[in-house]
Design a protein around this motif. Structure first.
Motif, PDB file in Angstrom:
ATOM      1  N   PHE A  70      -1.698 -17.343 -27.535  1.00 58.94           N
ATOM      2  CA  PHE A  70      -0.544 -17.591 -26.671  1.00 58.94           C
ATOM      3  C   PHE A  70       0.555 -18.380 -27.391  1.00 58.94           C
ATOM      4  CE2 PHE A  70      -4.121 -20.365 -25.521  1.00 58.94           C
ATOM      5  CZ  PHE A  70      -3.593 -21.635 -25.681  1.00 58.94           C
ATOM      6  N   SER A  71       0.512 -18.348 -28.719  1.00 55.23           N
ATOM      7  CA  SER A  71       1.583 -18.969 -29.492  1.00 55.23           C
ATOM      8  C   SER A  71       2.680 -17.967 -29.840  1.00 55.23           C
ATOM      9  CB  SER A  71       1.023 -19.572 -30.783  1.00 55.23           C
ATOM     10  OG  SER A  71       0.576 -18.557 -31.672  1.00 55.23           O
ATOM     11  N   GLN A  72       2.427 -16.681 -29.636  1.00 53.52           N
ATOM     12  CA  GLN A  72       3.381 -15.642 -30.013  1.00 53.52           C
ATOM     13  C   GLN A  72       3.913 -14.931 -28.773  1.00 53.52           C
ATOM     14  OE1 GLN A  72       4.314 -15.210 -33.264  1.00 53.52           O
ATOM     15  NE2 GLN A  72       2.959 -16.962 -33.689  1.00 53.52           N
ATOM     16  N   LEU A  73       5.249 -14.730 -28.742  1.00 59.75           N
ATOM     17  CA  LEU A  73       5.856 -13.993 -27.641  1.00 59.75           C
ATOM     18  C   LEU A  73       5.376 -12.548 -27.636  1.00 59.75           C
ATOM     19  CD1 LEU A  73       9.569 -15.230 -27.873  1.00 59.75           C
ATOM     20  CD2 LEU A  73       7.771 -16.094 -26.376  1.00 59.75           C
ATOM     21  N   GLY A  74       5.231 -11.985 -26.454  1.00 64.65           N
ATOM     22  CA  GLY A  74       4.803 -10.594 -26.367  1.00 64.65           C
ATOM     23  C   GLY A  74       3.833 -10.380 -25.229  1.00 64.65           C
ATOM     24  N   GLN A  75       3.240  -9.216 -25.184  1.00 67.41           N
ATOM     25  CA  GLN A  75       2.339  -8.846 -24.095  1.00 67.41           C
ATOM     26  C   GLN A  75       1.153  -8.068 -24.636  1.00 67.41           C
ATOM     27  OE1 GLN A  75       4.011  -7.679 -20.207  1.00 67.41           O
ATOM     28  NE2 GLN A  75       2.900  -5.746 -20.414  1.00 67.41           N
ATOM     29  N   ASP A  76      -0.031  -8.416 -24.168  1.00 68.07           N
ATOM     30  CA  ASP A  76      -1.256  -7.711 -24.536  1.00 68.07           C
ATOM     31  C   ASP A  76      -2.031  -7.371 -23.274  1.00 68.07           C
ATOM     32  OD1 ASP A  76      -1.302  -7.641 -27.439  1.00 68.07           O
ATOM     33  OD2 ASP A  76      -1.460  -9.823 -27.359  1.00 68.07           O
ATOM     34  N   SER A  77      -2.728  -6.253 -23.332  1.00 65.17           N
ATOM     35  CA  SER A  77      -3.578  -5.832 -22.212  1.00 65.17           C
ATOM     36  C   SER A  77      -5.004  -5.648 -22.695  1.00 65.17           C
ATOM     37  CB  SER A  77      -3.057  -4.537 -21.593  1.00 65.17           C
ATOM     38  OG  SER A  77      -1.799  -4.736 -20.984  1.00 65.17           O
ATOM     39  N   PHE A  78      -5.947  -5.958 -21.806  1.00 59.04           N
ATOM     40  CA  PHE A  78      -7.362  -5.889 -22.140  1.00 59.04           C
ATOM     41  C   PHE A  78      -8.098  -5.184 -21.009  1.00 59.04           C
ATOM     42  CE2 PHE A  78      -5.349  -9.721 -23.700  1.00 59.04           C
ATOM     43  CZ  PHE A  78      -5.700  -9.760 -25.046  1.00 59.04           C
ATOM     44  N   GLN A  79      -9.113  -4.434 -21.366  1.00 55.24           N
ATOM     45  CA  GLN A  79      -9.955  -3.777 -20.367  1.00 55.24           C
ATOM     46  C   GLN A  79     -11.155  -4.670 -20.076  1.00 55.24           C
ATOM     47  OE1 GLN A  79      -9.169  -0.987 -18.615  1.00 55.24           O
ATOM     48  NE2 GLN A  79      -7.207  -1.226 -19.706  1.00 55.24           N
ATOM     49  N   ILE A  80     -11.253  -5.115 -18.839  1.00 55.46           N
ATOM     50  CA  ILE A  80     -12.339  -5.996 -18.432  1.00 55.46           C
ATOM     51  C   ILE A  80     -13.398  -5.166 -17.702  1.00 55.46           C
ATOM     52  CG2 ILE A  80     -12.955  -8.111 -17.215  1.00 55.46           C
ATOM     53  CD1 ILE A  80     -10.894  -8.477 -19.492  1.00 55.46           C
ATOM     54  N   GLU A  81     -14.631  -5.308 -18.126  1.00 58.62           N
ATOM     55  CA  GLU A  81     -15.733  -4.528 -17.576  1.00 58.62           C
ATOM     56  C   GLU A  81     -15.778  -4.617 -16.054  1.00 58.62           C
ATOM     57  OE1 GLU A  81     -20.457  -3.977 -18.635  1.00 58.62           O
ATOM     58  OE2 GLU A  81     -19.615  -5.998 -18.575  1.00 58.62           O
ATOM     59  N   ASN A  82     -15.775  -3.441 -15.409  1.00 50.06           N
ATOM     60  CA  ASN A  82     -15.871  -3.299 -13.952  1.00 50.06           C
ATOM     61  C   ASN A  82     -14.656  -3.850 -13.187  1.00 50.06           C
ATOM     62  OD1 ASN A  82     -18.472  -2.155 -14.174  1.00 50.06           O
ATOM     63  ND2 ASN A  82     -19.401  -4.215 -14.249  1.00 50.06           N
ATOM     64  N   LEU A  83     -13.612  -4.313 -13.899  1.00 49.14           N
ATOM     65  CA  LEU A  83     -12.468  -4.906 -13.214  1.00 49.14           C
ATOM     66  C   LEU A  83     -11.147  -4.230 -13.539  1.00 49.14           C
ATOM     67  CD1 LEU A  83     -13.402  -8.694 -13.534  1.00 49.14           C
ATOM     68  CD2 LEU A  83     -13.402  -7.337 -11.436  1.00 49.14           C
ATOM     69  N   GLY A  84     -11.068  -3.543 -14.655  1.00 52.77           N
ATOM     70  CA  GLY A  84      -9.835  -2.855 -15.009  1.00 52.77           C
ATOM     71  C   GLY A  84      -8.985  -3.622 -16.009  1.00 52.77           C
ATOM     72  N   THR A  85      -7.678  -3.381 -15.945  1.00 57.15           N
ATOM     73  CA  THR A  85      -6.747  -3.926 -16.947  1.00 57.15           C
ATOM     74  C   THR A  85      -6.335  -5.353 -16.610  1.00 57.15           C
ATOM     75  OG1 THR A  85      -5.868  -1.707 -17.358  1.00 57.15           O
ATOM     76  CG2 THR A  85      -4.544  -3.569 -18.129  1.00 57.15           C
ATOM     77  N   PHE A  86      -6.371  -6.182 -17.639  1.00 56.40           N
ATOM     78  CA  PHE A  86      -5.925  -7.568 -17.522  1.00 56.40           C
ATOM     79  C   PHE A  86      -4.816  -7.768 -18.553  1.00 56.40           C
ATOM     80  CE2 PHE A  86      -6.475 -12.030 -19.167  1.00 56.40           C
ATOM     81  CZ  PHE A  86      -5.970 -12.686 -18.049  1.00 56.40           C
TER      82      PHE A  86
END
Length: 557
Positions: free
Chosen positions: A166-182
């Protein structure tokens, strides 16, 4: 695919009062599972059934432990089905900036890592609070629910392997098991807030004031961020937008321990600024607290503007500010202990004025109902309905706007105000970290005697004060607050109150307000001279030294 898991834990100690958060020292937050437990309870209690798919803002004042807490929030939010976090770069956002982002992005709320105006460092204070979707502090029913959950929590959900830079500007997405996109979006700390301030105020006119183009003489300002979060904000606004120079700034580099200072903008802890202003080389001085929601205003030669007077002056000149020209003025408000100067402005302008308990959430309730535009607390908090938090930089800019419109000095504006409305001379004595048992004994000693005081005249230094009313303040709205109050003939009053804003011991606060009529020959006398007789009366009434062992306050404001 990121896996989530549940971890078993023992419940938190009972460290929250049912009606409000109570700060703790850093080592207590570092206990095993302690911060994790609390974040889980915030998500469950603050969001309830809206937790899954929610969007939250996260940021804080950068004090010690903030990066570790931000990392925990990310891992636990992902495991709880939160869909998106909007985080200030390096986990840093001022409290007003968090409120700004919540409202601008229309999120479900936010988590703020701050202990406000209290010291920071490995052995100092830390705090975590939840703000709701209106951008303001959680109301009692929410904090009650969070507190209830902390008393019996057995497990928390976490994605232990999720690591986000969280030191760099921008956006990332992650797939969380059984929960979808975070999704995690890291945003510039100052951009949205500074843009909003440029819409509220006339930056071009203020810039011409500072440069000297408006009056023929440059306005020399001095802003002290006290190594708190406001440094990047105030330097961007003052230097980049308004044409000041770095010489107009003090302590703008945020530090986890605030450089070893106490980031509370008052005459005691901001003495460095006071000493500079006493030299007479600067026309306007301002100091801000650790998370950016409090302010102190000084004029040339160290002329101190009490928070109560600051609120009243802004109210009196409210139409100088473009925001209010556009949105109108719905009402004024102050906290119960705050001096009554703004009441007189409201009466003259035929604008409704509210008295509420201490706590910004009470102002937020009125703002959401469309009843309130400007408000303040004697504890150096000033703000408006542009957000749902007090806002130190906003107050500083309000003064700059008023100076640009009136072309008067700070002292002349205040003294002109007194000559128009009279002077509510105000002081607060803080007795910090006193023995809680002694403090409660004092209040229990005083309260039963209140009815018997009515009609009596008390004297000190050959000045008499006739008591016309005495009570334990109760707010006649959905929520209540308290404080022992004694009112005197002529508009003076004293208030005794216990405060819970520290992390250790009790703080006794004595508020003394003496009203001086506009035509009184003593109108411009030093405040302490005018207040001394009533201060002596108040100390004798409560027997402060007998119950607390203190013969002098820790801080006088």
């Amino acid at each position: 695919m990121i896996e989530s898991s549940c971890r078993f834990c023992s419940s938190l100690e009972s460290w929250l009062k049912p009606s409000k958060f109570k700060l703790k020292r850093v080592p207590e937050f570092q206990q095993e599972n302690y911060t994790e437990n609390f974040i889980q309870c915030i998500l469950d209690g603050g969001l309830g059934q809206n937790k899954k798919g929610a969007v939250l803002v996260v940021g804080g004042d950068g004090r010690y432990l903030s990066p570790q807490a931000t990392n925990i929030i990310i891992k636990i939010a992902a495991a709880n089905g939160i869909s998106k976090l909007i985080i200030g770069q390096n986990g840093v956002l001022s409290t007003p900036a968090v409120s700004t982002l919540i409202r601008k992005k229309r999120t479900n709320g936010g988590i703020i890592l701050t202990a406000s105006h209290n010291p920071g460092g490995p052995k100092a204070d830390f705090g975590i609070k939840f703000n709701c979707e209106n951008g303001g502090p959680a109301p009692d029913q929410v904090t009650d629910k969070i507190y209830e959950l902390t008393t019996n929590i057995k497990e928390y959900k976490i994605c232990p392997d999720l690591n986000v830079d969280f030191s760099q500007l921008g956006q990332d997405s992650f797939q969380i098991e059984n929960l979808g996109t975070f999704t995690v979006q890291i945003v510039d700390t100052v951009e949205d807030y500074v843009q909003y301030m440029s819409e509220i105020f006339d930056f071009e006119k203020i810039k011409s004031l500072i440069s000297g183009q408006l009056t023929g003489k440059p306005l020399n300002v001095m802003a002290d961020s006290m190594h708190g979060v406001t440094g990047p904000y105030i330097s961007t606004i003052l230097v980049d937008k308004l044409g000041a120079t770095s010489k107009n700034l003090l302590r703008t580099v945020p530090k986890p321990d605030f450089g070893g200072c106490h980031p509370d903008p008052n005459l005691t802890y901001a003495k460095n600024l006071v000493d500079i202003m006493l030299k007479g080389e600067n026309d306007l001085g301002a100091a801000f607290d650790g998370d950016g929601d409090r302010n102190m205003i000084l004029g040339k030669n160290g002329f101190f503007v009490t928070p109560s007077d600051s609120l009243a002056v802004i109210a009196n000149h409210i139409n100088c500010i473009p925001y209010f020209k556009q949105h109108g003025v719905n009402g004024f408000a102050r906290s119960m202990p705050t001096g009554c100067a703004v009441d007189k402005v409201a009466a003259a302008k035929n604008i409704r004025c509210f008295e509420v308990p201490t706590g910004w959430k009470y102002f937020g309730n009125l703002m959401d109902a469309g009843l309130l535009s400007l408000c303040g607390e004697e504890s150096f908090g000033t703000g408006s309905d542009h957000i749902r938090e007090k806002d130190g930089i906003w107050a500083f800019l309000a003064w700059l706007q008023i100076l640009a419109e009136t072309k008067l000095s700070v002292e002349d504006i205040v003294k002109q105000h007194w000559k128009t409305y009279g002077r509510n001379v105000f002081t607060r004595y803080d007795y910090e970290n006193v023995d809680a048992a002694g403090a409660n004994l004092m209040m229990n000693f005083l309260e039963p005697q209140l009815p018997g005081y009515i009609g009596k005249t008390l004297t000190a230094n050959n000045v008499g004060f006739k008591i016309i009313k005495a009570d334990n303040y109760e707010y006649k709205d959905p929520i209540d607050g308290s404080g022992l109050r004694i009112f005197f003939e002529g508009g003076s009053r004293v208030i005794f109150r216990l405060s819970g804003t520290g992390s250790a011991g009790a703080t006794v606060r004595l508020y003394v307000e003496s009203f001086v009529e506009a035509n009184d020959t003593n109108l411009f006398n030093p405040a302490q001279e005018l207040l001394k007789p009533l201060v002596l009366v108040a100390l004798d009434l409560c027997q402060m030294e007998k119950f607390t062992g203190r013969n002098a306050p820790t801080v006088i404001t």
